[in-house]
Design an enzyme around this catalytic site. Structure first.
Site, PDB file in Angstrom:
ATOM      1  N   LYS A  14       0.835  -1.207   0.000  1.00 36.94           N
ATOM      2  CA  LYS A  14       0.000   0.000   0.000  1.00 36.94           C
ATOM      3  C   LYS A  14       0.871   1.258   0.000  1.00 36.94           C
ATOM      4  O   LYS A  14       0.647   2.171  -0.779  1.00 36.94           O
ATOM      5  CB  LYS A  14      -0.941   0.019   1.224  1.00 36.94           C
ATOM      6  N   ARG A  89     -10.265   0.519   7.951  1.00 42.08           N
ATOM      7  CA  ARG A  89      -9.835  -0.819   8.342  1.00 42.08           C
ATOM      8  C   ARG A  89     -10.903  -1.578   9.108  1.00 42.08           C
ATOM      9  O   ARG A  89     -10.671  -2.707   9.517  1.00 42.08           O
ATOM     10  CB  ARG A  89      -8.640  -0.665   9.270  1.00 42.08           C
ATOM     11  N   ARG A 128      11.816  -6.206   5.365  1.00 44.85           N
ATOM     12  CA  ARG A 128      11.763  -4.779   5.709  1.00 44.85           C
ATOM     13  C   ARG A 128      12.285  -4.538   7.124  1.00 44.85           C
ATOM     14  O   ARG A 128      12.896  -3.502   7.398  1.00 44.85           O
ATOM     15  CB  ARG A 128      10.325  -4.260   5.586  1.00 44.85           C
ATOM     16  N   ARG A 134      10.731  -0.604  12.098  1.00 43.54           N
ATOM     17  CA  ARG A 134       9.353  -0.658  12.584  1.00 43.54           C
ATOM     18  C   ARG A 134       9.233  -1.716  13.655  1.00 43.54           C
ATOM     19  O   ARG A 134       9.509  -2.882  13.409  1.00 43.54           O
ATOM     20  CB  ARG A 134       8.393  -0.910  11.417  1.00 43.54           C
ATOM     21  N   ARG A 145      -0.940  -9.023  13.246  1.00 41.75           N
ATOM     22  CA  ARG A 145      -1.480  -7.988  12.345  1.00 41.75           C
ATOM     23  C   ARG A 145      -2.324  -8.630  11.250  1.00 41.75           C
ATOM     24  O   ARG A 145      -3.392  -8.129  10.898  1.00 41.75           O
ATOM     25  CB  ARG A 145      -0.338  -7.177  11.714  1.00 41.75           C
TER      26      ARG A 145
HETATM   27  P1  AP5 Z   1       4.698  -1.621   1.903  1.00 42.70           P
HETATM   28  O1  AP5 Z   1       4.449  -0.810   0.679  1.00 42.70           O
HETATM   29  O2  AP5 Z   1       5.303  -0.975   3.067  1.00 42.70           O
HETATM   30  O3  AP5 Z   1       3.345  -2.388   2.335  1.00 42.70           O
HETATM   31  P2  AP5 Z   1       2.111  -1.875   3.157  1.00 42.70           P
HETATM   32  O4  AP5 Z   1       0.904  -2.528   2.579  1.00 42.70           O
HETATM   33  O5  AP5 Z   1       2.115  -0.392   3.254  1.00 42.70           O
HETATM   34  O6  AP5 Z   1       2.447  -2.569   4.543  1.00 42.70           O
HETATM   35  P3  AP5 Z   1       2.389  -2.008   6.028  1.00 42.70           P
HETATM   36  O7  AP5 Z   1       3.216  -2.903   6.849  1.00 42.70           O
HETATM   37  O8  AP5 Z   1       2.640  -0.549   6.078  1.00 42.70           O
HETATM   38  O9  AP5 Z   1       0.862  -2.277   6.306  1.00 42.70           O
HETATM   39  P4  AP5 Z   1       0.088  -2.248   7.623  1.00 42.70           P
HETATM   40  O10 AP5 Z   1      -1.296  -2.189   7.099  1.00 42.70           O
HETATM   41  O11 AP5 Z   1       0.402  -3.361   8.540  1.00 42.70           O
HETATM   42  O12 AP5 Z   1       0.637  -0.972   8.392  1.00 42.70           O
HETATM   43  P5  AP5 Z   1       0.052   0.453   8.739  1.00 42.70           P
HETATM   44  O13 AP5 Z   1       1.173   1.366   8.791  1.00 42.70           O
HETATM   45  O14 AP5 Z   1      -1.117   0.794   7.899  1.00 42.70           O
HETATM   46  O15 AP5 Z   1       5.553  -2.890   1.461  1.00 42.70           O
HETATM   47  C1  AP5 Z   1       6.042  -3.807   2.425  1.00 42.70           C
HETATM   48  C2  AP5 Z   1       7.465  -4.248   2.024  1.00 42.70           C
HETATM   49  O16 AP5 Z   1       7.408  -4.962   0.802  1.00 42.70           O
HETATM   50  C3  AP5 Z   1       8.418  -3.061   1.785  1.00 42.70           C
HETATM   51  O17 AP5 Z   1       9.676  -3.369   2.247  1.00 42.70           O
HETATM   52  C4  AP5 Z   1       8.403  -2.893   0.258  1.00 42.70           C
HETATM   53  O18 AP5 Z   1       9.602  -2.368  -0.224  1.00 42.70           O
HETATM   54  C5  AP5 Z   1       8.196  -4.330  -0.204  1.00 42.70           C
HETATM   55  N1  AP5 Z   1       7.419  -4.388  -1.460  1.00 42.70           N
HETATM   56  C6  AP5 Z   1       6.351  -3.606  -1.819  1.00 42.70           C
HETATM   57  N2  AP5 Z   1       5.883  -3.958  -3.032  1.00 42.70           N
HETATM   58  C7  AP5 Z   1       6.669  -4.999  -3.456  1.00 42.70           C
HETATM   59  C8  AP5 Z   1       6.667  -5.794  -4.644  1.00 42.70           C
HETATM   60  N3  AP5 Z   1       5.785  -5.606  -5.637  1.00 42.70           N
HETATM   61  N4  AP5 Z   1       7.589  -6.782  -4.724  1.00 42.70           N
HETATM   62  C9  AP5 Z   1       8.498  -7.000  -3.728  1.00 42.70           C
HETATM   63  N5  AP5 Z   1       8.554  -6.270  -2.572  1.00 42.70           N
HETATM   64  C10 AP5 Z   1       7.630  -5.276  -2.441  1.00 42.70           C
HETATM   65  O19 AP5 Z   1      -0.507   0.207  10.217  1.00 42.70           O
HETATM   66  C11 AP5 Z   1       0.346  -0.054  11.301  1.00 42.70           C
HETATM   67  C12 AP5 Z   1      -0.460  -0.180  12.576  1.00 42.70           C
HETATM   68  O20 AP5 Z   1      -1.079   1.071  12.876  1.00 42.70           O
HETATM   69  C13 AP5 Z   1      -1.617  -1.185  12.549  1.00 42.70           C
HETATM   70  O21 AP5 Z   1      -1.195  -2.489  12.884  1.00 42.70           O
HETATM   71  C14 AP5 Z   1      -2.559  -0.604  13.590  1.00 42.70           C
HETATM   72  O22 AP5 Z   1      -2.116  -0.899  14.881  1.00 42.70           O
HETATM   73  C15 AP5 Z   1      -2.405   0.891  13.377  1.00 42.70           C
HETATM   74  N6  AP5 Z   1      -3.345   1.427  12.401  1.00 42.70           N
HETATM   75  C16 AP5 Z   1      -3.035   2.017  11.203  1.00 42.70           C
HETATM   76  N7  AP5 Z   1      -4.138   2.390  10.565  1.00 42.70           N
HETATM   77  C17 AP5 Z   1      -5.188   2.028  11.354  1.00 42.70           C
HETATM   78  C18 AP5 Z   1      -6.595   2.120  11.206  1.00 42.70           C
HETATM   79  N8  AP5 Z   1      -7.152   2.683  10.119  1.00 42.70           N
HETATM   80  N9  AP5 Z   1      -7.368   1.648  12.215  1.00 42.70           N
HETATM   81  C19 AP5 Z   1      -6.832   1.100  13.318  1.00 42.70           C
HETATM   82  N10 AP5 Z   1      -5.507   0.963  13.511  1.00 42.70           N
HETATM   83  C20 AP5 Z   1      -4.692   1.424  12.529  1.00 42.70           C
HETATM   84 MG    MG Z   2       2.229   0.991   4.844  1.00 41.29          MG
END
Ligand code: AP5
Ligand code: MG
Length: 188
Positions: A14, A89, A128, A134, A145
């Protein structure tokens, strides 16, 4: 104005794809995960509270993220459009988003769902963990997660299916290949 929800499990890409989309389409990137990490970095009261949940792989309360998104929409009302990353979410968040957009005569154009199998998600996040700092990228927390995603977040896909706005995209392949698939949806 094109408002997009970029959806998918942890590690689906994402954040990576949001970067490419905002560059090409000049949309404003609203990532609740980034906003919460920023609060944590600044050690605000909200950040300290969120940290205990985030470090366990649990979702933070709906009202916290809904409030943050509302603020950001209000501050960017002349944007060309928004890309919502990691929000909504829960179904309650999706309903709140529709309600707040409606107040400004706005709506969601499409929900793009990045589909990536569990073993690849885990590999990406463990990789990552070696590059970024992180605290939620440990094997145990990654599993939690993904469990939260399966139980609380997946129903959000049905919410957008019912509105005919759901577009599943194969999230495996190079970053460029995935972006090309997303572009096809954005051009609809
Ligand atoms: P990346 O692009 O970082 O993936 P992502 O989908 O953004 O993954 P996240 O870990 O950020 O998702 P998340 O939903 O757990 O975290 P968030 O910050 O929203 O890619 C991942 C890796 O893969 C990278 O190293 C990248 O380089 C690599 N990659 C990407 N594309 C690739 C490809 N095509 N091929 C190979 N490699 C690739 O949330 C974190 C926490 O915050 C949650 O757990 C929760 O506690 C809280 N939170 C956030 N939002 C909410 C909400 N709306 N409601 C409640 N709690 C929330
Ligand atoms: Mg992300």
């Amino acid at each position: 104005m094109q408002n997009i929800v970029l959806f998918g499990p942890p590690g689906a890409g994402k954040g990576t794809q949001s970067e490419k989309i905002i560059k090409k389409y000049q949309l404003v990137h609203l990532s609740t995960g980034d906003m919460l990490r920023n609060e944590m970095k600044n050690q605000t009261e909200l950040g300290l509270k969120a940290k205990t949940l985030i470090d366990q792989g649990l979702l933070v309360p709906d009202e916290v993220v809904i409030g943050m998104i509302k603020n950001q929409i209000n501050q960017n009302l002349n944007a060309k459009g928004f890309i919502f990353d990691g929000f909504p979410r829960t179904v309650a968040q999706a309903e709140a988003l529709d309600k707040m957009l409606h107040e400004f005569n706005l709506s969601i154009h499409s929900m793009i769902s990045l589909e990536v199998p569990f073993d690849i998600l885990k590999q990406r996040l463990l990789q990552r963990a070696k590059e970024l700092n992180r605290t939620d990228d440990t094997e145990e927390v990654i599993e939690k997660r993904i469990q939260e995603y399966n139980t609380k977040t997946l129903p959000v896909a049905d919410y957008y299916k019912n509105q005919n706005k759901y577009y599943p995209i194969q999230g495996v392949g190079t970053v460029e290949e995935v972006f090309e698939r997303i572009e096809k949806v954005l051009q609809v």
